[in-house]
Design a protein around this motif. Structure first.
Motif, PDB file in Angstrom:
ATOM      1  N   TYR A  38       0.845  -1.193   0.000  1.00 37.85           N
ATOM      2  CA  TYR A  38       0.000   0.000   0.000  1.00 37.85           C
ATOM      3  C   TYR A  38       0.880   1.242   0.000  1.00 37.85           C
ATOM      4  O   TYR A  38       2.085   1.175   0.273  1.00 37.85           O
ATOM      5  N   GLN A  39       0.242   2.386  -0.242  1.00 41.47           N
ATOM      6  CA  GLN A  39       0.995   3.639  -0.264  1.00 41.47           C
ATOM      7  C   GLN A  39       0.897   4.400   1.056  1.00 41.47           C
ATOM      8  O   GLN A  39       1.192   5.591   1.099  1.00 41.47           O
ATOM      9  N   THR A 260      -1.549  -1.476  -4.298  1.00 43.94           N
ATOM     10  CA  THR A 260      -2.844  -0.861  -4.043  1.00 43.94           C
ATOM     11  C   THR A 260      -2.704   0.646  -3.971  1.00 43.94           C
ATOM     12  O   THR A 260      -1.844   1.168  -3.259  1.00 43.94           O
ATOM     13  N   ALA A 261      -3.565   1.342  -4.731  1.00 34.60           N
ATOM     14  CA  ALA A 261      -3.647   2.797  -4.692  1.00 34.60           C
ATOM     15  C   ALA A 261      -4.795   3.181  -3.777  1.00 34.60           C
ATOM     16  O   ALA A 261      -5.881   2.614  -3.854  1.00 34.60           O
ATOM     17  N   GLU A 471      -1.658   7.485 -10.107  1.00 28.42           N
ATOM     18  CA  GLU A 471      -1.273   8.007  -8.807  1.00 28.42           C
ATOM     19  C   GLU A 471      -0.338   9.212  -8.961  1.00 28.42           C
ATOM     20  O   GLU A 471       0.232   9.445 -10.023  1.00 28.42           O
ATOM     21  N   LYS A 491      -2.952  12.995  -8.620  1.00 29.29           N
ATOM     22  CA  LYS A 491      -3.772  11.807  -8.798  1.00 29.29           C
ATOM     23  C   LYS A 491      -4.857  12.082  -9.828  1.00 29.29           C
ATOM     24  O   LYS A 491      -5.535  13.107  -9.768  1.00 29.29           O
TER      25      LYS A 491
END
Length: 734
Positions: A38-39, A260-261, A471, A491
């Motif tokens: 994840y970010q 995952t964004a 993103e 984004k």
């Protein structure tokens, strides 16, 4: 699948992420099979493998325990189950120190230890002598200027040693020796980097097929993009890749990888450290005085110890935060921290490894490369010579860049699922291709509101038709085989447009002129003799563009949405965003182009019936075919009365000016008569002046009478108008 156990369990995977001496992988270790990054600084992992025995030892770093304990899931795919977990109890630093003897907590060098350990059995070795006995103390010799250590031997003999000649002091009391070692371990903060070992006991028939999932902190994956503009085409090539860092402490060999964004909410919560509740001490005062130990003569006061206990959580939190920056494998080898080497520039590619798995090659952090040939993600070559390979075209880049991902939206998140197994060595970074699509892309000019210069940007107007979420990340722009510039893009959701400015165009100069004016008035309400009008306030923004380039272009002018304001000109070709809108301007080649952008907002005003705003608003209402006939007749009469009052006001103003003129002339004639006096020589002139004065008096009386009559007439008409306006009640639709 027999059971799902959420328990105090760490994973064999994390054992390999530990520190020096981490064991090599055994057959019953659980291998990483899936990772979702994840970010927001977390990673979700799944592990699967067989355990041949009835227990498995697992090791985990202390800073990962909190995340593992609150997210762990264990599934036995066979008939067995986990029955218990042996987990060492966490002791905070302050409590570990508090449980040690005071002599140990306050120990220093050899002299301090000898003084603190008074009464302990020790073996002293000095130059020329040695002995074993109980430590009596250290005394200073004022005459000789030295210090001596004295011990009591078993036979009752006192033996002294010159401290300057003492080579070693061996503590024979095992309890004090172990306590001293623990105190040193605490000072070294040994517990913050040593892995915690746990034993999981399993029940049922072996082997056990285990599937485990958990969440731990991980570096965020970092996206990067490239837009390649094709000449004379309205579509560009959008390519994207993600930089993935493996710092887990072990290789990822053929795992399922997903990126995952989005930003799911996560937090840390300590489930490992024991929580002690501070209880009130209700002992009688006499007992406290009788049982309290004497105050110490050296070292910290009792209050300082209590303060250390009270802040034990803070001390642990600081140690945990600091340990995240240490090398997780061998930071404390030989009792020293090892500085992390700077990360080299990252270059990696995909290659087919054994067994058809997709390998991702990258430069190792703190180590050498892989030793394998790598193929870059594609680029536009430098200045080519006649013997150099041809430049890469947009078509060749599209063909050589393969995005092996499938996109999935999960609630507010968007996940890139890598379609083939991925291999990333420990402490290496890899580039994973995630986008390779043709999208609508146009090279335009952009004049933003926050620009300090008068030159607009060159920008790419891009529409995200990829079906994926773009993103935030760096974007490089290429056109006609050349690098044009770069920017950090925001984004971009699917099926939305964005501007990516990449350079300043000095050939185009823009000037802006702002002004405000009032537009048409509209009747809103009449009540109690008051008239309420709505007036359109118009803001005009005039852009003058001087283009010195030889080609025409489209420039988009950015304007901010203002609360209550509406764009009225132009109305076609606009790009609308949440906070801004963009107006397209067609710029001529080598020439001057002017365009006006108009915005308006309604302004409510209370006006008088004789004001221009009121007359304009009433006239506009009367033209409306849906207006009330009775109210219309009353308003017409009011307008006629107002016209008459207006005419009387003009007549009264004229009469007042005439009266003032006659009065001035009378004063002048009287002054002249005074100058002439009663002289016979001036008799004729005096007679003429007297006749003129009489005529002026007659004219002044007439003007005064007319003025009074007109003023009375105006008052009468104005009273009729006031009564009429007060009788009208009107409210139009807003």
């Amino acid at each position: 699948m027999r059971s799902v156990i959420h328990s105090l369990l760490a994973l064999s995977a994390l054992a390999l992420a530990a520190c020096p001496g981490a064991h090599t992988r055994k057959p019953d270790d659980l291998k990483v099979t899936r990772a979702v990054l994840y970010q927001n600084g977390i990673g979700y992992f799944e592990r699967q493998g067989k355990v041949d025995g009835q227990s498995i030892k697992l090791r985990i770093l202390p800073h990962q325990i909190a995340d593992v304990l609150k997210s762990l899931t264990v599934v036995d795919l066979g008939s067995g189950r986990a029955i218990n977990v042996a987990l060492p109890v966490e002791k905070t630093q302050a409590r570990r120190i508090a449980t040690l003897p005071r002599q140990v907590r306050q120990g220093g060098g050899l002299i301090a230890i000898a003084q603190a350990f008074r009464g302990a059995t020790a073996k002293v070795k000095a130059k020329g002598s040695s002995g074993t006995g109980r430590i009596i103390g250290v005394e200073s010799l004022s005459e000789e200027g030295g210090q001596r250590l004295t011990i009591l031997r078993d036979e009752g003999t006192l033996q002294s040693f010159d401290l300057s000649k003492v080579e070693s002091l061996q503590i024979k009391d095992r309890t004090l020796e172990v306590g001293l070692r623990k105190a040193l371990d605490v000072s070294l903060d040994e517990g913050s980097w040593k892995p915690v070992e746990m034993v999981v006991h399993l029940a049922g028939k072996a082997p056990h097929e285990l599937l485990i999932s958990y969440v731990v902190d991980m570096p965020t994956w970092k996206p990067a993009y490239r837009v390649v503009l094709a000449k004379d085409k309205d579509k560009g090539l959008l390519q994207g890749w993600a930089v993935v860092d493996n710092v887990s402490g072990e290789d990822w060999d053929g795992i399922e990888l997903a990126l995952t964004a989005g930003t799911p909410l996560t937090f840390t919560y300590d489930l490992y450290t024991p929580r002690f509740v501070r209880r009130p001490d209700l002992s009688p005062q006499q007992e406290e005085l009788a049982e309290a130990p004497p105050p110490p003569t050296d070292g910290a006061a009792p209050a300082a110890e209590e303060k250390a206990l009270a802040s034990e959580g803070d001390a642990d939190d600081e140690s945990r935060e600091e340990e995240r920056n240490y090398d997780k494998r061998d930071s404390y080898k030989k009792g020293k921290r090892r500085a992390r080497p700077p990360s080299p520039a990252r270059r990696s590619s995909r290659t087919r490894g054994p067994g058809g798995k997709l390998g991702l090659l990258g430069s190792g952090r703190g180590g050498g490369g892989t030793g394998e040939a790598t193929i870059g993600l594609g680029g536009l070559g430098g200045i080519g010579g006649k013997d150099q390979a041809p430049r890469l075209t947009s078509e060749l880049m599209e063909k050589g860049f393969r995005a092996l991902v499938a996109g999935t939206r999960i609630g507010s998140l968007f996940r890139y699922d890598i379609e083939e197994p991925v291999t990333i060595k420990d402490r290496q970074s890899a580039l994973v291709s995630i986008l390779n699509k043709r999208v609508p892309a146009e090279d335009v000019l952009l004049y933003r509101m926050d620009m300090a210069k008068q030159n607009p940007y060159r920008a790419v107007r891009l529409t995200n038709t990829t079906g994926y979420i773009i993103e935030k990340g760096p974007v490089a722009i290429y056109k006609d085989g050349s690098f044009m510039g770069e920017a950090v893009g925001g984004k971009v959701e699917a099926n939305t447009s964005t501007f990516i400015p990449y350079s300043v165009d000095g050939r185009v100069l823009v000037s802006l002129e702002d002004r405000t004016t009032d537009g048409q008035a509209r009747l809103l309400k009449i009540y109690n003799g008051q008239i309420v009008c709505e007036i359109k306030r118009v803001a005009i923004h005039k852009y003058t563009v001087y283009n010195r380039a030889g080609e025409a272009a489209t420039m988009y002018v950015q304007r901010r949405h203002q609360t209550g304001w509406k764009l009225t000109q132009p109305t076609e070709g606009l790009l609308i965003e949440k906070d801004f809108y963009f107006v397209p301007v067609k710029i001529k080649a080598k020439g001057k182009t002017e365009v006006e952008v108009k915005e308006e907002t309604p302004v409510k005003r209370y006006v008088a019936i004789n004001s221009n705003y009121a007359k304009e608003a009433i006239a506009l209402y009367l033209k409306d075919p849906g207006s009330d006939p009775k109210l219309g007749a009353a308003l017409k009469e009011a307008l006629e009365l107002q016209d008459q009052v207006g005419q009387l006001d003009r007549d009264l103003a004229r009469l007042r000016r005439a009266k003032e003129t006659l009065s001035d002339r009378q004063s002048q004639v009287r002054d002249n008569l005074k100058l002439l006096g009663k002289s016979v020589r001036n008799a004729d002139l005096s007679r003429k002046l007297i006749a003129s004065l009489k005529q002026l008096e007659t004219d002044l009386n007439k003007v005064t009478r007319d003025l009074v009559a007109q003023d009375m007439k105006r008052s009468e008409l104005n009273d009729r108008l006031t009564v009429l306006i007060k009788s009208i009640s009107l409210e139009t639709k807003q």
